[in-house]
Write a protein that holds these residues in place. Structure first.
Motif, PDB file in Angstrom:
ATOM      1  N   VAL A 140       0.827  -1.208   0.000  1.00  0.00           N
ATOM      2  CA  VAL A 140       0.000   0.000   0.000  1.00  0.00           C
ATOM      3  C   VAL A 140       0.861   1.258   0.000  1.00  0.00           C
ATOM      4  O   VAL A 140       0.448   2.291  -0.535  1.00  0.00           O
ATOM      5  N   ASN A 141       2.056   1.166   0.581  1.00  0.00           N
ATOM      6  CA  ASN A 141       2.933   2.335   0.523  1.00  0.00           C
ATOM      7  C   ASN A 141       3.349   2.636  -0.915  1.00  0.00           C
ATOM      8  O   ASN A 141       3.592   3.791  -1.262  1.00  0.00           O
ATOM      9  N   MET A 142       3.424   1.621  -1.754  1.00  0.00           N
ATOM     10  CA  MET A 142       3.710   1.868  -3.176  1.00  0.00           C
ATOM     11  C   MET A 142       2.500   2.497  -3.853  1.00  0.00           C
ATOM     12  O   MET A 142       2.635   3.413  -4.652  1.00  0.00           O
ATOM     13  N   VAL A 143       1.326   1.997  -3.500  1.00  0.00           N
ATOM     14  CA  VAL A 143       0.102   2.571  -4.081  1.00  0.00           C
ATOM     15  C   VAL A 143      -0.036   4.041  -3.652  1.00  0.00           C
ATOM     16  O   VAL A 143      -0.482   4.882  -4.412  1.00  0.00           O
ATOM     17  N   PHE A 144       0.387   4.338  -2.421  1.00  0.00           N
ATOM     18  CA  PHE A 144       0.249   5.693  -1.898  1.00  0.00           C
ATOM     19  C   PHE A 144       1.471   6.560  -2.237  1.00  0.00           C
ATOM     20  O   PHE A 144       1.573   7.701  -1.797  1.00  0.00           O
ATOM     21  N   GLY A 145       2.413   6.017  -3.009  1.00  0.00           N
ATOM     22  CA  GLY A 145       3.519   6.835  -3.489  1.00  0.00           C
ATOM     23  C   GLY A 145       4.670   7.004  -2.528  1.00  0.00           C
ATOM     24  O   GLY A 145       5.587   7.777  -2.788  1.00  0.00           O
ATOM     25  N   LEU A 146       4.633   6.286  -1.402  1.00  0.00           N
ATOM     26  CA  LEU A 146       5.728   6.431  -0.444  1.00  0.00           C
ATOM     27  C   LEU A 146       6.945   5.621  -0.864  1.00  0.00           C
ATOM     28  O   LEU A 146       8.075   5.969  -0.556  1.00  0.00           O
ATOM     29  N   TYR A 147       6.715   4.486  -1.554  1.00  0.00           N
ATOM     30  CA  TYR A 147       7.801   3.718  -2.163  1.00  0.00           C
ATOM     31  C   TYR A 147       7.544   3.650  -3.657  1.00  0.00           C
ATOM     32  O   TYR A 147       6.413   3.773  -4.106  1.00  0.00           O
ATOM     33  N   GLN A 148       8.624   3.392  -4.425  1.00  0.00           N
ATOM     34  CA  GLN A 148       8.459   3.164  -5.854  1.00  0.00           C
ATOM     35  C   GLN A 148       8.769   1.695  -6.148  1.00  0.00           C
ATOM     36  O   GLN A 148       9.759   1.172  -5.647  1.00  0.00           O
ATOM     37  N   PRO A 149       7.920   1.055  -6.950  1.00  0.00           N
ATOM     38  CA  PRO A 149       8.180  -0.363  -7.252  1.00  0.00           C
ATOM     39  C   PRO A 149       9.445  -0.530  -8.087  1.00  0.00           C
ATOM     40  O   PRO A 149       9.788   0.329  -8.899  1.00  0.00           O
ATOM     41  N   ASP A 150      10.153  -1.657  -7.858  1.00  0.00           N
ATOM     42  CA  ASP A 150      11.327  -1.966  -8.686  1.00  0.00           C
ATOM     43  C   ASP A 150      10.873  -2.450 -10.056  1.00  0.00           C
ATOM     44  O   ASP A 150      11.490  -2.167 -11.069  1.00  0.00           O
ATOM     45  N   LYS A 151       9.805  -3.248 -10.049  1.00  0.00           N
ATOM     46  CA  LYS A 151       9.284  -3.807 -11.295  1.00  0.00           C
ATOM     47  C   LYS A 151       7.770  -3.773 -11.236  1.00  0.00           C
ATOM     48  O   LYS A 151       7.187  -3.729 -10.161  1.00  0.00           O
ATOM     49  N   GLY A 152       7.132  -3.843 -12.408  1.00  0.00           N
ATOM     50  CA  GLY A 152       5.677  -3.897 -12.429  1.00  0.00           C
ATOM     51  C   GLY A 152       5.063  -2.512 -12.545  1.00  0.00           C
ATOM     52  O   GLY A 152       5.761  -1.507 -12.480  1.00  0.00           O
ATOM     53  N   ILE A 197       1.540   0.195 -11.812  1.00  0.00           N
ATOM     54  CA  ILE A 197       0.335   0.522 -11.058  1.00  0.00           C
ATOM     55  C   ILE A 197      -0.529   1.386 -11.969  1.00  0.00           C
ATOM     56  O   ILE A 197      -0.050   2.379 -12.528  1.00  0.00           O
ATOM     57  N   ARG A 198      -1.797   0.971 -12.163  1.00  0.00           N
ATOM     58  CA  ARG A 198      -2.692   1.755 -13.001  1.00  0.00           C
ATOM     59  C   ARG A 198      -3.838   2.278 -12.152  1.00  0.00           C
ATOM     60  O   ARG A 198      -4.456   1.534 -11.388  1.00  0.00           O
ATOM     61  N   VAL A 199      -4.101   3.564 -12.283  1.00  0.00           N
ATOM     62  CA  VAL A 199      -5.235   4.173 -11.594  1.00  0.00           C
ATOM     63  C   VAL A 199      -6.239   4.569 -12.658  1.00  0.00           C
ATOM     64  O   VAL A 199      -5.885   5.291 -13.602  1.00  0.00           O
ATOM     65  N   HIS A 200      -7.464   4.098 -12.546  1.00  0.00           N
ATOM     66  CA  HIS A 200      -8.503   4.321 -13.545  1.00  0.00           C
ATOM     67  C   HIS A 200      -7.988   3.975 -14.935  1.00  0.00           C
ATOM     68  O   HIS A 200      -8.178   4.724 -15.898  1.00  0.00           O
ATOM     69  N   GLY A 201      -7.246   2.863 -15.047  1.00  0.00           N
ATOM     70  CA  GLY A 201      -6.787   2.376 -16.339  1.00  0.00           C
ATOM     71  C   GLY A 201      -5.533   3.042 -16.870  1.00  0.00           C
ATOM     72  O   GLY A 201      -4.979   2.607 -17.861  1.00  0.00           O
ATOM     73  N   LYS A 202      -5.085   4.106 -16.189  1.00  0.00           N
ATOM     74  CA  LYS A 202      -3.907   4.812 -16.700  1.00  0.00           C
ATOM     75  C   LYS A 202      -2.693   4.486 -15.858  1.00  0.00           C
ATOM     76  O   LYS A 202      -2.744   4.561 -14.614  1.00  0.00           O
ATOM     77  N   GLU A 203      -1.594   4.130 -16.523  1.00  0.00           N
ATOM     78  CA  GLU A 203      -0.393   3.785 -15.787  1.00  0.00           C
ATOM     79  C   GLU A 203       0.168   5.029 -15.106  1.00  0.00           C
ATOM     80  O   GLU A 203       0.253   6.106 -15.702  1.00  0.00           O
ATOM     81  N   THR A 204       0.536   4.867 -13.834  1.00  0.00           N
ATOM     82  CA  THR A 204       1.042   6.031 -13.086  1.00  0.00           C
ATOM     83  C   THR A 204       2.314   5.653 -12.351  1.00  0.00           C
ATOM     84  O   THR A 204       2.532   4.509 -11.996  1.00  0.00           O
ATOM     85  N   ARG A 205       3.132   6.644 -12.171  1.00  0.00           N
ATOM     86  CA  ARG A 205       4.327   6.494 -11.313  1.00  0.00           C
ATOM     87  C   ARG A 205       4.326   7.655 -10.353  1.00  0.00           C
ATOM     88  O   ARG A 205       4.460   8.804 -10.745  1.00  0.00           O
ATOM     89  N   PHE A 206       4.147   7.343  -9.082  1.00  0.00           N
ATOM     90  CA  PHE A 206       4.140   8.400  -8.078  1.00  0.00           C
ATOM     91  C   PHE A 206       5.552   8.619  -7.557  1.00  0.00           C
ATOM     92  O   PHE A 206       6.267   7.659  -7.301  1.00  0.00           O
TER      93      PHE A 206
END
Lengths: 386, 518
Positions: free
Chosen positions: B55-67, B69-78
């Motif tokens: 959830v910290n990745m979803v909330f932008g506190l961490y960034q994923p190494d791989k993979g 995250i799409r919000v409302h179908g759009k790929e996002t990087r926080f």
């Protein structure tokens, strides 16, 4: 978070190697930051000296010879360092209990006053040294213990923070001492035959044996205070009292749960802490001056804070840090004489050392020291709940 | 892994094969999660399973190494949580991020202030807060000072705060951990109300009962991997627990009925004050017999803490007596009580139970170092302390690198095992234990429950204080309910029900109808 690249500062390549060397060859793990802080301070001090227009190597060479150039200079340096061991130990010991005793300045004065008073009592002259010397040292120790114990009692009874109360008590004892030693009407402790305000000279039998007839005299107090550091190290690491003190420092609530008497530990630690400063003062009176003057201990307590932090509050390291501190002060006059550099340069370097030790993030970054040991400033202190 | 679709709702959040590595540990390993609009998606797993990392990745506190995250179908990087908030993602942390001296409105607008020129526009802000509160059924007083609010109210403030920032996806991290049973029910209806209004919710928990009560879909994590993906309708507590732990879990530790004998612990007219000088325990008569577990149930803050501390010598009572093992121990010090044979597992482990910076070995003798086994004439016997530690680590299955490892390098469950090991060694006659399994994973809970019952079967008198009704009911022989510092009732565990106890906890009585809570 922005990461600085490794090439941002050219120094890190060389210093990284230095760190590896020290790690592997010297095994001085907890003291890296202090060693680098000293190194860095001398580097910056050197820059300052060259800006003034003097070759820093000339100045430092004179300083070094002033510190340890010959036997007499070495003895003088050691003698100058002795009281610092006591005042630094005062801070370090209390620090383990989470107490910030910055009242060594006042505890030195209190111990000095009582030692000088007892040492000059007329009947002391009739007793042999084997009794009088312990008596004068105990008097100073007791004076320091009382002056250190008061903030401890205030802390436990009223919650008054020891930082505030020790600062206040520094002023109290300073002005009381000035009055007692200076007043001619009424005469309290003043030696009325002297033109300067000071106490009567202690009796000959209460003078500590000297080790070397240097200036200032290197006396037996060096051995006493060095020994004390080893005793404190033993108490800290091996005894149940040391365990209690550290538990109170790290987590007073857990200490209470575990059946330790937190209030007793706080008062005892503060009193012992003051006693160390008092002993240092007594050994100075007994071993060097022979009488008490309020100015004798000027800044010694505050220097003790810097030394204790430089030694990362380790008792054995305090011996080395005190010797460095005292001998720098002792060697400075030769630097002034030969390189025409003000003694204050040494004070500036010492201030830089304290700055780098306190703000150790900078040193850790420059020398790539990983965070393994805690800076004393970040260690837990007792919460306001007690 | 196949995704189970419930209905035709569109996914608002898709986490696709995300991996996140920290030095030495893969926290998330190819984790996928789909959150549909208007659903409550429970994220279930033991401590350290990787829920928070996800959830910290979803909330932008961490960034994923791989993979991705799409919000409302759009790929996002926080890059930080500000980005996530801007995309309509809100998070309520387990530890609230509120400023106690500010009012509710001030807390809610903090960082998102409505201004009129250079001045704060409190009136508009206040109106908006009230509108949100009304729309979602979140009763909050916009002018109350946050420090004066109950935990449940503070949680509502956190929710309003997220909604004030137009969050559509809400991440709730262990939201019920701090709530009382009654508050939990209220909270569930709030959450359901939110989803009816189109909000989508990720609900993190390790409490199985709640998962089944509130979730639409459930994703189970273990050791950073998704090990199960199911719906609340198909799952049972047993199936979820087995997924979480990776083996069969026993919920109710086997317990034989025993004949109790003599009285080991007794209070008479005990009166204890709390830190503020308020009478927390009033005229309490209590009796714990040998070979018995007396459970003390009650909503937290009804005098449990003060009762335990008074019995264990940490808080002097202001009236009445405590008798243990034939001695009047009312004014005894904690050490003397310990030496009498009274073990105490404290409620707040990190505050009272351990010194986090100390080694495991030192923590294992924290209140026993004066025993002549561990020190002689004031000098500690380090080798004896280490020998003891090695034995206890083995016996209590503490997972650690060694006896010299600092305690704070251990997981919560293992830290608690250290406390339990210390308190249960040395043959105690009485065990006083408060919240023994708070915040622990299923495996550790099972272990500690077993140990407590083992002790009872050996003849020890156990006083168990817990806010978890399930725990009280599973372990106790008799149950006392504390209500406003008085014992509302003492009942046999065998012939009481959850409902009856709940009523006693909430009202102090079973005969009167529930009164309105203030």
């Amino acid at each position: 978070m922005r990461q600085l690249s490794k090439t941002d500062l050219g120094i890190t390549g060389v210093s990284g190697q230095l760190h590896r060397f020290l790690t592997q060859a010297w095994r001085l793990q907890p003291l890296y930051v202090s060693l680098y802080a000293i190194l860095l301070s001398f580097l910056i001090g050197g820059i300052l000296i060259s800006v003034i227009g003097v070759n820093p190597l000339t100045a430092y060479w004179a300083l070094l010879r002033g510190m340890v150039g010959d036997g007499n200079k070495l003895a003088g340096s050691l003698a100058r360092s002795v009281p610092f061991i006591g005042s630094a130990l005062a801070l370090a010991f209390a620090f383990r209990a989470g107490l910030f005793n910055i009242g060594a300045e006042g505890q030195l004065l209190a111990g000095g006053l009582t030692a000088a008073y007892v040492g000059a009592l007329s009947w002391m002259g009739n007793l042999p040294g084997i009794l009088t010397i312990p008596l004068i040292l105990m008097a100073g120790t007791l004076g320091g213990a009382i002056w250190g114990g008061i903030p401890g009692v205030l802390r436990t009874k009223t919650g008054a923070h020891e930082v505030i109360s020790t600062i206040m008590l520094n002023s109290v004892v300073l002005f009381v001492a000035r009055w007692m030693v200076g007043s001619r009407d009424p005469v309290v402790l003043r030696d009325t035959e002297s033109t300067v305000p000071r106490t009567k000279t202690i009796s000959d039998t209460a003078v500590l044996p000297e080790l070397v007839d240097s200036l200032p005299t290197l006396h037996f107090g060096l051995l006493a205070l060095t020994g004390l550091c080893f005793v404190v190290a033993f108490i800290n690491n091996r005894t149940s009292l040391g365990f209690e003190i550290q538990t109170v420092g790290l987590n007073p609530h857990a200490a209470h749960y575990a059946g330790m008497n937190v209030h007793r530990v706080i008062v005892l630690t503060m009193a012992a802490s003051g006693a160390f400063a008092g002993l240092a003062a007594a050994s100075e009176i007994s071993g060097t001056s022979g009488y008490f003057q309020p100015g004798t201990f000027f800044l010694m307590g505050f220097d003790g804070i810097a030394i204790a932090l430089l030694a990362r509050t380790q008792p054995i390291a305090i011996i080395a840090a005190s010797l460095l501190w005292g001998s720098m002060l002792s060697g400075a006059p030769l630097m002034q004489q030969e390189a025409n550099m003000s003694i204050d340069v040494v004070r500036i370097i010492q201030a830089l050392v304290l700055l780098f030790v306190a703000a150790d993030a900078m040193v850790r970054y420059l020398f790539k020291v990983r965070k393994q040991d805690q800076s004393p400033f970040q260690a837990n202190t007792i919460g306001a709940t007690l | 892994m196949a995704q189970i679709n419930t209905g035709t709702a569109a996914p608002v959040l898709e986490v696709d094969n995300v991996t996140k590595t920290f030095p030495g540990v893969v926290a998330n390993d190819n984790v996928s999660l789909t959150l549909n609009e208007g659903e409550i998606h429970c994220l279930l797993g033991e401590n350290g399973a990787g829920k928070s990392t996800l959830v910290n990745m979803v909330f932008g506190l961490y960034q994923p190494d791989k993979g991705t995250i799409r919000v409302h179908g759009k790929e996002t990087r926080f890059t930080d949580s500000g980005d996530a908030i801007a995309k309509g993602i809100g998070m309520v942390h387990q530890h609230f991020q509120l400023i106690p001296v500010f009012t509710v409105t001030e807390n809610i607008i903090l960082g998102n202030e409505i201004t009129k020129g250079t001045l704060l526009d409190f009136n508009t802000a206040r109106r908006q807060v009230l509108a949100i509160a009304e729309r979602y059924g979140l009763a909050v007083d916009p002018d109350a000072t946050v420090g004066d609010l109950s935990v449940g109210e503070q949680q509502r403030v956190e929710l309003v705060k997220a909604l004030f920032r137009d969050a559509n996806i809400l991440i709730l991290d262990e939201p019920t951990a701090v709530l009382t049973p009654g508050e939990v029910d209220d909270f569930f209806s709030v959450v359901r109300n939110l989803t009816q209004q189109g909000k989508s919710i990720i609900f993190i928990t390790h409490k199985l009962r709640e998962v089944l009560a509130v979730a639409d879909r459930i994703t189970v994590l273990r050791s950073g991997k998704v090990v199960g993906n199911t719906t609340a309708k198909r799952a049972t507590q047993q199936s979820l627990a087995n997924l979480m732990v990776g083996r069969d879990v026993v919920f109710r530790v086997e317990k034989t009925t025993t004949n109790t004998s003599t009285t080991a612990l007794q209070t008479r007219g005990l009166r204890v004050q709390d830190n503020r000088g308020v009478q927390a325990v009033t005229d309490l008569d209590l009796e714990v017999r040998t070979r018995e577990i007396l459970g003390i149930a009650g909503v937290e803050g009804n005098g449990q803490r003060e009762l335990v501390e008074a019995i264990c010598g940490m808080r002097p009572p202001n009236g009445g007596t405590v008798q243990m093992l034939g001695h009047e121990t009312t004014a005894w010090s904690p050490r003397r009580i310990k030496q009498l044979g009274v073990a105490h597992i404290p409620e707040n482990r990190s505050k009272h139970g351990v010194v986090a910076q100390y080694s495991i070995a030192d923590n294992l003798v924290l209140n026993r170092y004066t025993h002549n086994k561990f020190s002689k004439r004031g000098v500690l016997n380090r080798s004896a302390i280490n020998t003891e530690a090695v034995a206890l680590i083995e016996q209590f299955d503490v997972r650690a690198t060694g006896v010299t490892a600092a305690l704070d390098t251990l997981s919560g469950g293992n830290q608690q095992k250290v406390v339990v090991a210390r308190e249960l060694s040395g043959n105690p006659q009485i065990l006083v234990v408060a919240q023994p399994t708070r915040g622990l994973d299923v495996g550790s809970i099972e272990f500690i429950h077993r140990k407590i019952i083992e002790l009872r079967d050996r003849g020890v008198a156990v006083l168990l204080v817990s806010a978890e009704l399930d725990e009280i009911m599973a372990l106790s022989d008799r149950i006392g309910v504390l209500y406003r510092g008085r014992l509302a009732a003492i009942v046999d565990a065998a012939d009481t029900t959850r409902e009856k106890l709940g009523l006693l906890m909430a009202t102090g009585s079973t005969t009167h109808p529930p009164q309105a809570q203030q």
